[in-house]
Design an enzyme around this catalytic site. Sequence first.
Site, mmCIF file in Angstrom:
data_model
loop_
_atom_site.group_PDB
_atom_site.id
_atom_site.type_symbol
_atom_site.label_atom_id
_atom_site.label_comp_id
_atom_site.label_asym_id
_atom_site.label_seq_id
_atom_site.Cartn_x
_atom_site.Cartn_y
_atom_site.Cartn_z
ATOM 1 N N THR A 106 5.610 11.469 -0.580
ATOM 2 C CA THR A 106 6.814 11.084 0.149
ATOM 3 C C THR A 106 7.492 9.537 -0.748
ATOM 4 O O THR A 106 8.783 9.737 -0.842
ATOM 5 C CB THR A 106 6.844 10.965 1.559
ATOM 6 O OG1 THR A 106 5.707 10.039 1.821
ATOM 7 C CG2 THR A 106 6.401 12.264 2.255
ATOM 8 N N GLU A 110 14.741 0.861 -0.729
ATOM 9 C CA GLU A 110 16.078 0.268 -1.235
ATOM 10 C C GLU A 110 15.437 -0.427 -2.529
ATOM 11 O O GLU A 110 16.143 -0.086 -4.007
ATOM 12 C CB GLU A 110 16.556 -0.888 -0.491
ATOM 13 C CG GLU A 110 17.264 -0.497 0.530
ATOM 14 C CD GLU A 110 17.548 -1.181 1.858
ATOM 15 O OE1 GLU A 110 16.602 -1.638 2.215
ATOM 16 O OE2 GLU A 110 18.865 -1.245 2.225
ATOM 17 N N ARG A 125 0.919 -1.209 -0.053
ATOM 18 C CA ARG A 125 -0.115 0.126 0.034
ATOM 19 C C ARG A 125 0.828 1.289 0.030
ATOM 20 O O ARG A 125 1.733 1.231 0.887
ATOM 21 C CB ARG A 125 -0.625 0.022 1.387
ATOM 22 C CG ARG A 125 -1.730 1.261 1.372
ATOM 23 C CD ARG A 125 -2.842 1.278 2.554
ATOM 24 N NE ARG A 125 -3.066 2.627 2.632
ATOM 25 C CZ ARG A 125 -3.387 2.923 3.984
ATOM 26 N NH1 ARG A 125 -3.549 2.042 5.008
ATOM 27 N NH2 ARG A 125 -3.964 4.214 4.197
ATOM 28 N N GLY A 172 7.997 -1.804 1.825
ATOM 29 C CA GLY A 172 9.284 -0.739 1.941
ATOM 30 C C GLY A 172 9.722 -0.310 0.552
ATOM 31 O O GLY A 172 9.220 -1.209 -0.488
ATOM 32 N N VAL A 173 9.956 0.833 0.521
ATOM 33 C CA VAL A 173 10.408 1.265 -0.927
ATOM 34 C C VAL A 173 11.541 1.857 -1.060
ATOM 35 O O VAL A 173 12.266 1.886 -2.056
ATOM 36 C CB VAL A 173 9.289 2.226 -1.505
ATOM 37 C CG1 VAL A 173 9.466 3.683 -0.867
ATOM 38 C CG2 VAL A 173 9.583 2.439 -2.825
#
Lengths: 323, 430, 208
Positions: free
Chosen positions: B320, B391, B314, B388-389
Site C-alpha cells: 500500500t 503528501e 517505518r 506519513g507518506v
Amino acid sequence: MKNFEYIQPGSLNAVSTLSKEKFVSSHLFAGGTDVLGLMKDNIISPDRLINLKNLPNMDKIVYKKGEGISIGTLVKISDIAENEDIMNHFTALAQAAGEVASPQLRNVGTLGGNICQRPRCWYFRGEFDCIRKGGGICYAYEGENKFHCIVGGGPCYIVHPSDTAVALTALNASIKIHSNGTMKEIPIREFFILPEDDPMKENILEPGEAITEIFIPELETGKKSAYIKLKERDVWDFMTVSIAAVADVSGSLINNVELAFGGTAPKPWYDENINKVFINSKISDLETNVKKIFNDSELLSKNKYKLQLIRNLTKRILNNFSA
Amino acid sequence: MVGAYPSGAGCSWPLRSLYKCPNLKIEEYSVLTNAGRARAMRAPGNVQGTFAFEQMIDTIAEKIGMDPIEFRKINYTDVDPDWGGKYTSKKLIEAYDQGAKAIGWEKRNKPGSGEGTVKRGIGMASQIWWGGGSPPGYATLKLNSDGSLNISSGTQDIGTGTYTILAQVASEILEIPMDKIQVTLGDTETGPYGTASGGSMTAPTMTPAVYDAAVQMMDKLKSGAAAILEVSEDELNYSNGIFTVKNDPQKTIDISKIVNELNARTLVTTGARNANPDGYAINTFGAQFADVEVDTETGKIKVNKIVAAHDIGRAINPMTLNNQIHGGVIQGLGFALFEERIMDSYTGKTVNANFHDYKVPTIKDTPEIVPIIVSETDTLISPVGAKGVGEPAIIPTAAAISNAVYNAIGVRIKSAPMTPDKVLNAINNL
Amino acid sequence: MKEEKNMKGISRRRFIKGVGTGIVGSYVMLPTMKDSEAKITKSPKDEVLESVRTETLETTINGRKVKSKVEPRTTLADFLRDYLELTGTKVVCNHGECGGCSVILDGRAVYSCMLLALDANGKEVITIEGLMSGENLHPLQQAFIEHDGLQCGFCTPGQIMAAYALLKKFPNPTDEQIMTGMSGNLCRCAAYPNIIKSVRGAAKKMNS
Ligand SMILES: Cc1cc2nc3c(=O)[nH]c(=O)nc-3n(C[C@H](O)[C@H](O)[C@H](O)COP(=O)(O)OP(=O)(O)OC[C@H]3O[C@@H](n4cnc5c(N)ncnc54)[C@H](O)[C@@H]3O)c2cc1C
Ligand code: SF4
Ligand code: FES
Ligand code: FES
C-alpha cells in the site's frame, strides 16, 4: 437534459421529412457521444432525436482495388482504426481514427458523427453566449485562445475538432449526402465552411440532409498517406495541431504532396499553395521551405506557438516519408 | 493562490526549512482574488513552493559550478533551521545517495548538450513535510469469544490503506491472523475519535493508538491467563493466540478460552496516540529523481522514469505504501505537465472545469516509478515508528521534472504546467 | 428589502416565491403534461399517469432479460443505477471524460453515461455486478485485490470492465495493448502501475 421524442425512422426519406417538420426542433443522432454532451450542457435542446443507427446498409466498409473505399456513415471509429484495407491503403485515416478520444468512445462514435461533431472551444461548451451560439461576441478572441485557430478565423476562431476529417481532407474523400429524396456527392474539401460564411455551423448540411457514406479514391501508385497529431496528454485529448499528408516521396525528393492541417483553422485546412511549396522539393530543403507556409496567419494572444509547431510537424511528417 | 477566503498558501515552508542558511529572509503574502474558493490538495502550497525553490537551488548550484546534489549536501541541516529542534530522524543524505544511484546520476550531461531534436535530461529535487502525526487519536479493540478481533475508530481510509495497516499492527502484537480481524472506520458513532485525513497524519497518528490498545489487550489477556492457569505472569509464554506455561508446556490456554473463562464475552480496550517527544522536530524527507525527454520541435515533455527515495520512518505495508508513492508521483507529474485551472480573465469564469480540458494524467502518461524507502523505524515518535507518506510523495515530483527539463534543453520553464506552448515559447524565446 | 403588500395581503416576495415553485413544478411534470399526449390507464389498484414519452426497453443485463418503460432521455448509466439499483456502475463526469461508468455492450467497452438506455434495446449489457459467479470473484476482481490495483476504489468498477473487454479481445495482452485498452479510464488516485499489474496478473490466471 430535457426529455425528447426518440424516433427510429426506417428510411432516409423519413429522416428528411421528420427533420424538417415545422415547430419541432429535430437533431440527427448516430452514436450520440457528441449530441448527448451538447444536450447535457444545454447547448442544444431538441424536441426530437432522430436515430440513424437502425437505417440499413450504412455500416459497411467496401474496398474495391483500383477504385477506392466506401465507408458507411455509421461505421464505428474503432472499426476504421482496425480495418486492414484502411490501414494498408488509407493509412492516414486509420491512424487518425486511432487517435480519436478513447477506446470506449471509438466503440460508439461513428465516422459521420465524428466529422459533424461540434467544436470544442471552451467558451462554446461553457456558459458563454458567444457568436457561435447566437450571441454578440467571441470570448476567445481576446480571452483564453491557446487552442484557437491561426488561419480562417473571424468572427469566430474555433478549430475543427475532428481527427478523421483532417485525414479525409488530405485523402480527397467525398461525402455522399441524402437530401430530400435525392443523393449528392460533395468533395470533403468543399464540405466544411468558415465562420465568415456562417459562424453558427461548421458544414454545408441543411435540415433534411444526412450523410450516408464517405468515399475515398484509391491513391495513385507511389503515394502513401500518414497522420500525426500533437496533443498535450498522451491519449484522450483533442489535437493541439495535427497534419495529414498524402505524398509521393522517392529518396530525398518530394514528387507530390497534399497536406491537410488540423487544430489550425475552423475547418480542416487545405491550401494548394502550401502543397506547391513542397512539390518537387528536396527533403533537405524542408527547414527553409516550411518557413514559407502560414505566413499569412492571424496569431492570437496565446497561440503564437502554433505557427512554429505546424512548421515543425510538417517537417516531421514529410521527413518520415523519406525514412 | 488565495480564493474567496484569506488563508495563506504556505508556499514558503520548504524555503524556510529545507536547508541550513543563517541569513534567510522570506516574504510571503496572500493575494485576495475573485476566482472561487481555494481548496486544499495533497500537500497544499508545498508542491508549488518546492517547484520554485528547488529550481532556484539548481540554478545557484550551476552558477557556482557545483553538482546540484553536492550543493544540497553542503547545505544540509541536522536541526530545524526555524527553531533549532533536533529531528527525531532524518535520512535525506541516504535518499540523495540511493536515488542518484538508481537514476544513473553519473550519466547526467551538461544542460542542453544533447544532440538531435529530442533531448534527454536528468534532474532531482528534495522534499520536506511534516507527517509525524500527533494526539488526539483513539482506537477501540474488541476481542470476541471466538478469538476474532474488531478494531473501530472514527478515522478513515480514503484509499490510503488505513484498514490494512491498523489490522496489521494489532495482528503483529496480538498474533491474531489478519483474516480474524475486522476494522470499522469512518464513524465516530461506532468508534472513538480518530484523526481527519490530512497532513499525512493517519498512519503515524492511528497506528500507535491501535498499538496502545493492543498492548493493553495483551496485558488483560496475560493477567487472565495467569489467573486461570494459576501461575504468575512471568511464567507465561505467548505465541499465535496461545499462552503456555514456560516450565510446564502441557499447560496452555488460548485467547478465546480466556474470554470465555473470564465470563467476559468480549474484552474491550481503547488506546490513545502518545504525545510526541518534547524539543524535537518531526519531519518526513525525500528526494525524487526524474529522467525526461523533451521534444524540442513539439515542446512535449515525456517522463521516462521517476525514482522516489523517501524517509518515512517505518514502512508498515510495502504494497500500500508503494501505491501511495505511485499516486503521489503521478499527480505530481500532472501538476508538472497538464493540470491547470484556466480562468477567463474578463468574466472570472473557469473555462476548463471538466475532465477533457482539465487534464488529469492517464495510464499512458505513467512513467516507470521506482520507490525506495531509505528509513527504518523512528522510535522517538511512537512505538510503531511510522511517519506519513501521502503528501511527501507528491511534493518534489514537479520540481525534479522541471530540473530534468532544464538539464535536457538548457532553458528554464518557470511556470507549471509545462505545456507544449510554454516549452516552445521558451525554446524560441517568444 | 421592504415587503410590499398586494391586495390579498400576501407579500410580494412570497408571491414571487409561490410562482417560482409553480414553475419548477410544471417543469418537472412536463413529460406528462401535454394533454394530447398523456393518457390515464386504470389499473385495478391505482391510477397510473403514463406519458407517451416513455418507451419500452427490452434488453439483457448480466444475463437476465429486463423489460422496462423508460423516458428516452434516460442514459444507460441512470437506468442501471436508478431503475435496477446496479450501483456498481459509477457516474463521475457524466460526459464521456472519465470512464467511471464503463460497461460492456455486446462485447465492447462503452461509457454508459454517453448512451441512451433505449440504445441497449435488444443488446447485451454486462456490468461489474455480472462478473461474479455465485460467491466467487471474477479473476479480474481477484487480481485487483491481490495487486492492490486501487486506492479509493471509485474508478475500479470502470477499470475492471475496461479490462474485461480488453482481455476478451487480447487474452494475452502486451503492455502496449494494456496501456491502450485501459486508456479510457481515469484514476485520480493514479493507481495505474498496480492496475497494469492487476490486468497482467488476471490474464495469466485466466489463461492457465
Ligand atoms: C472526452 C471526449 C474526447 C474526444 N476526443 C476526440 C478526439 O481526440 N478526436 C476526435 O476526432 N473526436 C474526439 N471526440 C469526439 C468524438 O469522437 C465524437 O463525439 C464522435 O466521433 C461523434 O460520433 P457519434 O456517432 O457519437 O456522433 P453523434 O453525437 O451521434 O453526432 C454528432 C453530430 O453529427 C451529426 N450527425 C451524425 N451522423 C450524421 C449523419 N449521418 N448525417 C448528418 N449528420 C450526422 C449529429 O446530428 C450531430 O450533430 C471526443 C469526445 C469526447 C466526449
Ligand atoms: S471561438 Fe467561436 S465558439 Fe469560441 S468563443 Fe469565439 S465565437 Fe464562440
Ligand atoms: S461518468 Fe461516464 S465517462 Fe465519466
Ligand atoms: S482508485 Fe481512486 S480514482 Fe482510481
